[in-house]
Motif scaffolding. Structure first.
Motif, mmCIF file in Angstrom:
data_model
loop_
_atom_site.group_PDB
_atom_site.id
_atom_site.type_symbol
_atom_site.label_atom_id
_atom_site.label_comp_id
_atom_site.label_asym_id
_atom_site.label_seq_id
_atom_site.Cartn_x
_atom_site.Cartn_y
_atom_site.Cartn_z
ATOM 1 N N LEU A 26 0.913 -1.150 -0.029
ATOM 2 C CA LEU A 26 0.089 0.090 -0.005
ATOM 3 C C LEU A 26 0.941 1.203 0.011
ATOM 4 C CD1 LEU A 26 -2.572 -1.228 2.661
ATOM 5 C CD2 LEU A 26 -3.071 -0.607 0.225
ATOM 6 N N ALA A 45 -5.652 -2.146 -3.456
ATOM 7 C CA ALA A 45 -4.445 -1.459 -2.990
ATOM 8 C C ALA A 45 -4.078 -0.656 -4.058
ATOM 9 C CB ALA A 45 -3.458 -2.478 -3.091
ATOM 10 N N GLU A 93 -3.150 2.051 7.907
ATOM 11 C CA GLU A 93 -2.881 1.164 7.075
ATOM 12 C C GLU A 93 -2.981 -0.405 7.127
ATOM 13 O OE1 GLU A 93 0.764 3.588 4.781
ATOM 14 O OE2 GLU A 93 0.941 2.875 7.186
ATOM 15 N N ARG A 121 -6.486 -1.342 6.368
ATOM 16 C CA ARG A 121 -6.266 -1.331 4.987
ATOM 17 C C ARG A 121 -5.821 -2.611 4.305
ATOM 18 N NH1 ARG A 121 -3.536 3.368 2.026
ATOM 19 N NH2 ARG A 121 -4.297 2.517 0.189
#
Length: 638
Positions: A375, A466, A576, A579
């Protein structure tokens, strides 16, 4: 051979990798076979199954084909077999031995002995006694090959097996059955019992060679080599044998005292080597649960590091050096920070942006193992490509394949497609096959294709989340994997060539690859070998773009790099990490319960987050900044 110290109770040889180790053991076996042939005698071998000896058998086959090694004078006795087990079953050790060795050499069929998994229950005791009589009649086993299980078992001698135990039927430990689950497509299909030579039977061999590969075996190897003999770790009874050789690769030997903490074994250490100093200081800080900068002269002296202190002290100077080294591993710019001084950064500032190629052995290893870094690379503007080396099709449950085939059939019906409605026929074929599928049976080509497409779609979805374009997701489907079975083919020329072709097409500035050896199926190990061989061939050919390419190794869901090994640590923020979890969730066929979970029954996202948080916690405890999570990498200097 390790230098003998008081720590080891068995002789140990450590090789750089399992390939070198296997070749050395195969050569030793070949020399014994030839020696006995020259004497006009049979060579009696005790043979093992599992992943550890496969390369030994492959090398023996090569020696037979290319160097004329004959097996006409070989008599073999295998250690064990599942019970009950038909000899033609996919998981039988009869089939294993024929596929890896016997079908490729000139051994006489009457000289092959493997425990019979079809013996009626009431005849098992007599059969086991006769098996031992056959060994004695053959003159006894001259060289016994062994592996070691995570429970410390040799053969199928589970914890509780005594030093005098003989060939018998035994109930398998839960851990052993869990480890075997991948071979049987689920733990529920693994037999609960097995026939095995006993510990006492094994100890009667004239020589014993035990093989262990990968960091997943390191802990039990340490117990076997350095612990006291006990039936809770049956392999420790090998200490009572006069001629044992323990053969390891670097990873399997990593926890041995003289490898991990040689100063405690009384061995001289090279304190001019910064890696050795870093290992010692991080070990001391973690052992004392103190930040590095708080370590004192007395603590160095009292914990076996007086030589380091005398050579490089005082403690504070050493502490500062190691602290700075660890600090310089941390970067929020895994692709390099543009227009910045990169003297103390793990990656180069230029070129920017970089072309990045992430190799993922299975279709989810990229996001599980380095999803936060992936990412970050995309967010920071690099051209990111992901290469999925295998289809991962065997790791999809049958009902998922039926569900997707049913979707296609329902779609056809909903829109009233004209003609024969081939998709509906596809559904019936798939459903009929899976309804009648026997446990462990290989899927039909059609089912394999559907399962592969399921995983491919999941990988694409994760890439989109991503920010990786569809065109940058590459599905290699390396041939070694595509057997439809857990047991794969050896790495072949086509696998390496496909890898070279992709590298030449993308010409990356950065390569990321799975560098762990603990994957229970061995796929990661083979995939890494394909990359390394491809890169080394390109280097030998003076490929221009490779001169400006760095290779970083990550580890998968099974284990993390040790703190002293880490060369790039990428902090992961809470956002993050969330994610990354969402990207892992895109792999729905692996969600809730993976088909092959290995020893750790948690879901992959749970393992990944725990590992990332643990690495961050270790940095924090050593006195470095506190982060939510950290992904770690080691650079491969090819």
């Amino acid at each position: 051979m390790l230098t003998p110290t008081q720590s080891e109770k068995l002789p140990v040889s450590v090789y750089t990798d399992s390939e070198q180790a296997s070749a050395a053991v195969a050569r030793q076996i070949a020399d014994l076979i030839r020696q006995r042939a020259a004497e006009g005698r049979n060579c009696v071998l005790g043979l093992a199954t599992g992943s550890s000896p496969t390369r030994v058998y492959e090398e023996l086959v090569r020696l037979h084909r290319e160097e004329g090694l004959s097996f006409r004078n070989v008599v073999s006795f295998n250690l064990d077999e599942y019970y009950p087990m038909a000899p033609d079953s996919l998981q039988s050790y009869v089939r294993f031995m024929h596929e890896y060795l016997f079908d490729h050499v000139d051994i006489r069929p009457e000289n092959v002995h493997i425990p019979d998994g079809t013996v009626p229950q009431e005849q098992v005791a007599d059969y086991c006694r006769r098996y031992e009589e056959q060994i004695r009649e053959a003159g006894g086993i001259e060289l016994q090959l062994l592996g070691i299980g995570r429970t410390g078992h040799i053969g199928f001698n589970e914890p509780g097996s005594g030093a005098s135990s003989r060939t018998r039927i035994i109930t398998l430990d839960h851990i052993t059955r869990t480890d075997a689950a991948s071979d049987f497509y689920g733990e529920e299909n693994v037999p609960r019992r097995a026939l095995t030579m006993g510990v006492g039977s094994i100890l009667e061999a004239k020589k014993i060679v035990l093989l262990a590969w990968g960091e997943g075996k390191a802990a039990v190897v340490k117990r076997m080599v350095e612990g006291e003999p006990t039936d809770t770790v049956p392999a420790t009874y090998l200490q009572r044998h006069p001629a044992v050789q323990v053969v390891l690769d670097d990873a399997a030997g990593a926890e041995l005292t003289q490898r991990k903490t040689p100063w405690l074994a009384g061995l001289p250490s090279n304190w001019q080597d910064e890696a050795t100093v870093r290992k010692a200081v991080t070990w001391l800080a973690r052992n004392l649960q103190k930040p590095i900068l708080k370590l004192t002269d007395n603590e160095y002296n009292e914990n076996g590091l007086s030589d380091l202190l005398a050579e490089s002290g005082p403690a504070y100077s050493i502490n500062i050096r190691v602290f700075n080294q660890l600090q310089h591993t941390i970067t929020g710019w895994p692709g390099g920070k543009p227009n910045a001084d990169d003297t103390y950064r793990p990656e180069r500032a230029e070129p920017f942006p970089k072309r990045v190629l992430i190799f993922s052995p299975h279709p989810d290893d990229d996001v599980i193992s380095m999803g936060g870094t992936l990412l970050r690379l995309v967010d920071q503007g690099h051209e990111v490509h992901v290469a999925y080396q295998t289809s991962g099709n065997i790791a999809v449950f049958d009902d998922e394949a039926i569900r997707f085939a049913e979707f296609v059939a329902d779609y056809d019906e909903a829109f009233r497609l004209s003609g024969e409605q081939p998709a509906e026929n596809l559904y019936h074929r798939v459903a009929d096959f899976l309804k009648n599928k026997a446990p462990g049976q290989v899927d039909s080509d059609e089912v394999q294709q559907i399962k592969g497409l399921i995983r491919r779609g999941e990988a694409k979805s994760a890439c989109r989340l991503a920010g990786v374009p569809d065109a940058n997701a590459h599905f290699m489907d390396l041939p070694f994997y595509e057997t439809g079975r857990v047991r794969k083919k050896p790495l072949g020329e086509e696998d390496i060539q496909l890898t070279m072709d992709l590298l030449n097409r993308i010409q990356p500035h950065q390569i990321y690859a799975a560098g762990d050896l603990s994957d229970p199926h061995g796929t990661h190990r083979v995939c890494l070998s394909a990359i390394m061989q491809a890169v080394q061939r390109l280097k030998a050919a003076n490929t221009a773009w490779l001169q400006n390419c760095w290779v970083w190794l990550y580890r998968g869901a099974w284990q993390e790099w040790d703190i002293d090994q880490i060369e790039m640590a990428v902090p992961i923020s809470p956002e993050e990490l969330t994610r990354k979890r969402r990207a892992i969730f895109k792999h729905q066929s692996q969600k809730d319960r993976p088909l092959f979970p290995g020893a750790d029954q948690r879901e992959f996202w749970q393992r990944a987050e725990e590992r990332n948080r643990t690495t961050a916690k270790i940095y924090d405890q050593l006195g470095l900044p506190e982060y939510e999570g950290i992904e770690a990498f080691v650079r491969w200097q090819y």
